[in-house]
Motif scaffolding. Structure first.
Motif, mmCIF file in Angstrom:
data_model
loop_
_atom_site.group_PDB
_atom_site.id
_atom_site.type_symbol
_atom_site.label_atom_id
_atom_site.label_comp_id
_atom_site.label_asym_id
_atom_site.label_seq_id
_atom_site.Cartn_x
_atom_site.Cartn_y
_atom_site.Cartn_z
ATOM 1 N N PRO A 101 -48.232 -40.926 72.616
ATOM 2 C CA PRO A 101 -47.276 -42.193 73.238
ATOM 3 C C PRO A 101 -46.658 -42.922 72.211
ATOM 4 N N THR A 102 -45.541 -43.359 72.616
ATOM 5 C CA THR A 102 -44.730 -44.220 71.659
ATOM 6 C C THR A 102 -45.596 -45.624 71.651
ATOM 7 N N THR A 103 -45.134 -46.510 70.710
ATOM 8 C CA THR A 103 -46.018 -47.863 70.757
ATOM 9 C C THR A 103 -45.524 -48.835 71.804
ATOM 10 N N LEU A 104 -44.128 -48.572 72.355
ATOM 11 C CA LEU A 104 -43.859 -49.040 73.669
ATOM 12 C C LEU A 104 -44.535 -48.705 74.856
ATOM 13 N N GLU A 105 -45.047 -47.272 74.876
ATOM 14 C CA GLU A 105 -45.984 -46.922 76.213
ATOM 15 C C GLU A 105 -47.214 -47.628 75.734
ATOM 16 N N PHE A 106 -47.746 -47.671 74.557
ATOM 17 C CA PHE A 106 -49.140 -48.120 74.445
ATOM 18 C C PHE A 106 -48.818 -49.790 74.880
ATOM 19 N N ALA A 107 -48.086 -50.354 74.654
ATOM 20 C CA ALA A 107 -47.811 -51.658 74.924
ATOM 21 C C ALA A 107 -47.956 -51.862 76.446
ATOM 22 N N GLU A 108 -47.123 -51.019 77.153
ATOM 23 C CA GLU A 108 -47.151 -51.159 78.650
ATOM 24 C C GLU A 108 -48.409 -50.414 79.128
ATOM 25 N N THR A 109 -49.065 -49.711 78.544
ATOM 26 C CA THR A 109 -50.479 -49.394 79.031
ATOM 27 C C THR A 109 -51.578 -50.646 78.646
ATOM 28 N N ALA A 110 -51.344 -51.208 77.586
ATOM 29 C CA ALA A 110 -52.322 -52.492 77.447
ATOM 30 C C ALA A 110 -51.975 -53.627 78.548
ATOM 31 N N TYR A 111 -50.610 -53.749 78.493
ATOM 32 C CA TYR A 111 -50.260 -54.828 79.809
ATOM 33 C C TYR A 111 -50.845 -54.381 80.879
ATOM 34 N N THR A 112 -50.883 -53.277 81.380
ATOM 35 C CA THR A 112 -51.309 -52.831 82.806
ATOM 36 C C THR A 112 -52.885 -52.873 82.812
ATOM 37 N N ALA A 113 -53.432 -52.619 81.823
ATOM 38 C CA ALA A 113 -54.858 -52.879 81.601
ATOM 39 C C ALA A 113 -55.473 -54.304 81.461
ATOM 40 N N TYR A 114 -54.620 -55.121 81.104
ATOM 41 C CA TYR A 114 -54.610 -56.753 80.912
ATOM 42 C C TYR A 114 -54.657 -57.019 82.470
ATOM 43 N N GLY A 115 -53.774 -56.462 82.998
ATOM 44 C CA GLY A 115 -53.603 -56.856 84.597
ATOM 45 C C GLY A 115 -54.613 -56.461 85.319
ATOM 46 N N GLU A 116 -55.000 -55.301 85.408
ATOM 47 C CA GLU A 116 -56.121 -54.994 86.133
ATOM 48 C C GLU A 116 -57.391 -55.613 85.905
ATOM 49 N N SER A 117 -57.561 -56.169 84.471
ATOM 50 C CA SER A 117 -58.785 -56.755 84.469
ATOM 51 C C SER A 117 -58.824 -58.398 84.754
ATOM 52 N N THR A 118 -57.533 -59.126 84.927
ATOM 53 C CA THR A 118 -57.391 -60.050 85.488
ATOM 54 C C THR A 118 -57.026 -60.523 86.974
ATOM 55 N N GLY A 119 -56.974 -59.362 87.383
ATOM 56 C CA GLY A 119 -56.516 -59.407 89.061
ATOM 57 C C GLY A 119 -55.074 -59.826 89.123
ATOM 58 N N LEU A 120 -54.352 -59.316 88.132
ATOM 59 C CA LEU A 120 -52.838 -59.371 88.024
ATOM 60 C C LEU A 120 -52.373 -60.774 87.851
ATOM 61 N N ARG A 121 -53.197 -61.486 87.240
ATOM 62 C CA ARG A 121 -53.114 -63.000 87.041
ATOM 63 C C ARG A 121 -52.642 -63.195 85.358
ATOM 64 N N ASP A 138 -52.699 -68.227 82.626
ATOM 65 C CA ASP A 138 -52.954 -69.647 83.128
ATOM 66 C C ASP A 138 -53.170 -69.405 84.738
ATOM 67 N N GLY A 139 -53.294 -68.306 85.370
ATOM 68 C CA GLY A 139 -53.715 -68.104 86.687
ATOM 69 C C GLY A 139 -52.353 -67.847 87.541
ATOM 70 N N GLY A 140 -51.190 -67.645 86.925
ATOM 71 C CA GLY A 140 -50.227 -67.292 87.786
ATOM 72 C C GLY A 140 -50.113 -65.955 88.131
ATOM 73 N N PRO A 141 -49.238 -65.569 88.873
ATOM 74 C CA PRO A 141 -49.057 -63.834 89.208
ATOM 75 C C PRO A 141 -48.293 -63.447 88.026
ATOM 76 N N MET A 142 -48.831 -62.190 87.665
ATOM 77 C CA MET A 142 -48.299 -61.253 86.375
ATOM 78 C C MET A 142 -47.138 -60.629 86.889
ATOM 79 N N PRO A 143 -45.837 -60.773 86.130
ATOM 80 C CA PRO A 143 -44.803 -60.257 86.543
ATOM 81 C C PRO A 143 -44.983 -58.546 86.107
ATOM 82 N N ASP A 144 -44.402 -57.682 86.925
ATOM 83 C CA ASP A 144 -44.151 -56.305 86.471
ATOM 84 C C ASP A 144 -43.732 -56.174 85.018
ATOM 85 N N TRP A 145 -43.926 -55.077 84.389
ATOM 86 C CA TRP A 145 -43.448 -54.776 82.990
ATOM 87 C C TRP A 145 -42.185 -54.838 82.834
ATOM 88 N N ASP A 146 -41.242 -54.347 83.780
ATOM 89 C CA ASP A 146 -39.776 -54.210 83.651
ATOM 90 C C ASP A 146 -39.363 -55.682 83.897
#
Length: 142
Positions: free
Chosen positions: A2-22, A25-33
């Motif tokens: 994977p590229t570094t950008l793909e790693f970043a998106e994977t990490a962002y997705t994992a962060y969202g899964e671990s926080t309930g997409l928050r 500061d508790g707000g809703p997480m935007p999609d990667w795009d």
């Protein structure tokens, strides 16, 4: 791989899964795009740093701030008969080709001051042959 950008998106997705997409500061997480370029760049830099640390752990090749710079003192294997009996000599880095490959000026214990080119990093000089095209950090010898 994977590229570094793909790693970043994977990490962002994992962060969202671990926080309930928050967000932090508790707000809703935007999609990667939907992230700003600056925020995607921050995630990409973070993912790149993690990837480099993983590579360093697996290969022993220094990364980040531990990479060689011109003027650093490193150790190289030398022929003991040409170095007052010592099998290792200090050397000054004169050119950095990559985090693992350098040119040096060897400061042996004798009259000869030699240049060595394209030396590759190794964790230890314990099994290096005299004069081998390798280097390690000072303090790395047992």
């Amino acid at each position: 791989m994977p590229t570094t950008l793909e790693f970043a998106e994977t990490a962002y997705t994992a962060y969202g899964e671990s926080t309930g997409l928050r967000t932090h500061d508790g707000g809703p997480m935007p999609d990667w795009d939907e992230l700003t370029d600056r925020t995607r760049l921050a995630w990409t830099q973070a993912a790149g740093a993690v990837a480099l640390a993983a590579v360093a752990g697996l290969t022993g090749v220094p990364t980040g701030g531990t990479g060689p710079d011109v003027g650093d003192v490193v150790l190289v294997p030398v022929v003991p008969d040409e170095n007052n009996g010592a099998a290792v000599a200090p050397a000054i880095v004169t050119r950095v080709w990559s985090r693992s490959t350098v040119n040096v000026r060897v400061l042996g214990d004798g009259n000869a001051i030699t240049w060595r080119t394209s030396l590759t990093y190794v964790e230890s000089l314990d099994s290096a042959l005299p004069g081998a095209a390798v280097w390690t950090w000072t303090g790395g010898e047992s």
